[in-house]
Design an enzyme around this catalytic site. Sequence first.
Site: not given
Ligand code: SAH
Ligand code: SF4
Length: 367
Positions: A110, A124, A92, A298, A117, A340, A121
């Site tokens: 973006c 996420c 995406e 989110n 990944c 995000c 996290c």
């Molecule tokens: N892997 C990288 C880049 C992709 S994620 C990283 O983690 O930075 C991009 C951003 O989206 C990151 O700051 C991440 O913490 C944030 N993110 C992930 N899940 C999210 C969510 N459910 N709500 C808001 N931000 C989120």
């Molecule tokens: Fe991977 Fe999502 Fe963590 Fe970014 S926020 S490192 S995309 S698991």
Amino acid sequence: MTDLRRLLPAEMDELVTGAGFPRYRSDQLLHALWKEGKTSLSDIRVLPAALREHLAAQGYTIGATTETLRSASDDGETAKVLLKMADGTLIESVMMQYPEEGHHPRSTGCVSTQAGCAMGCVFCATGQMGFKRNLRAEEIVAQIMHFANLLRERGQHVTNVVFMGMGEPLANYAETIRAVRLLVDPRAFGLAQRSITISTVGVIRGIQRLAEEGLQVGLAISLHSPDDDLRRRLVPTAGPGSVGRIMEAAADYFHRTGRRVTFEYALLEGVNDSVETARELAALVAKTGAHVNLIPVNPTAGGFRRPARARTLAFERVLRENGVNCTVRVEKGSEIAAACGQLRTEAARAGALQATAQAAHRSTAAR
Ligand code: SAH
Ligand code: SF4
């Protein structure tokens, strides 16, 4: 098979002159690929047929990314596309537009750097789907070329690129850097270095390497907590002491590049959003001069909730009062799950998307 959009201009020169053609043919080819968005060698009529045939015989092609689904937010300012790679992998990408008075809108692409990944996290959606594979540089830039082609029809262009889609860019280091170099080379996509931001979960070795690339791209580090134990719960793959190591790596990045990093901080209700935590965060970052970007989380399958608006503003106020430069991220596209952390490509999700898709089944780069 090699995608011509993988080649940096110097490599293209070598390919073209090595085949016995003058260098200006390489300029013409680069122009057709990057400025005109040509997606088929046979369409590049300015080149002699002998060169086109030579390249085709050597297995060179242009892109092979198909849009399978597109959805747009209600205000029409955010578009999410589901792109199918040549091997069927789905990823995406999102484009956000910000109206600017008297100008063309700022249009930020973006991009994803991995399908899935491995970092896990807990809040996420991409982390929840696990790791599928790394994307190649040409697959990363194809996402931007896809939006560039859509915008060209409206007389607009991509003005910014953020590496904040699916995946961890610094865990796919070489291909990410190649993509950045293609995006900033004036003979390729030609974007200003400062209009690119790479977001990392905090891969220390990657940050150190990036500082030595001689690039001027922005770096955002996803911190999420000033406290090491809490950070490890949110980012399970972070090693012990990651908060301290991130702070060191950020200072070093600034020292070497002259660019301050931004810390991203996903605000999770009842987890990392208290006023005390804001004070701890301020104590950690104020002296670095870094910017903090607060992202009210989110909703994803992780079950986390964003704090109430007042609580978010209180958190922000404490940071400001303690000398931290900060902003609360304006969310775009949450109703189409394009915000995000909501990017995921499960069939189930695609099914749900179908209902809101406004321009599905459009293939712009198929050949
Ligand atoms: N892997 C990288 C880049 C992709 S994620 C990283 O983690 O930075 C991009 C951003 O989206 C990151 O700051 C991440 O913490 C944030 N993110 C992930 N899940 C999210 C969510 N459910 N709500 C808001 N931000 C989120
Ligand atoms: Fe991977 Fe999502 Fe963590 Fe970014 S926020 S490192 S995309 S698991």
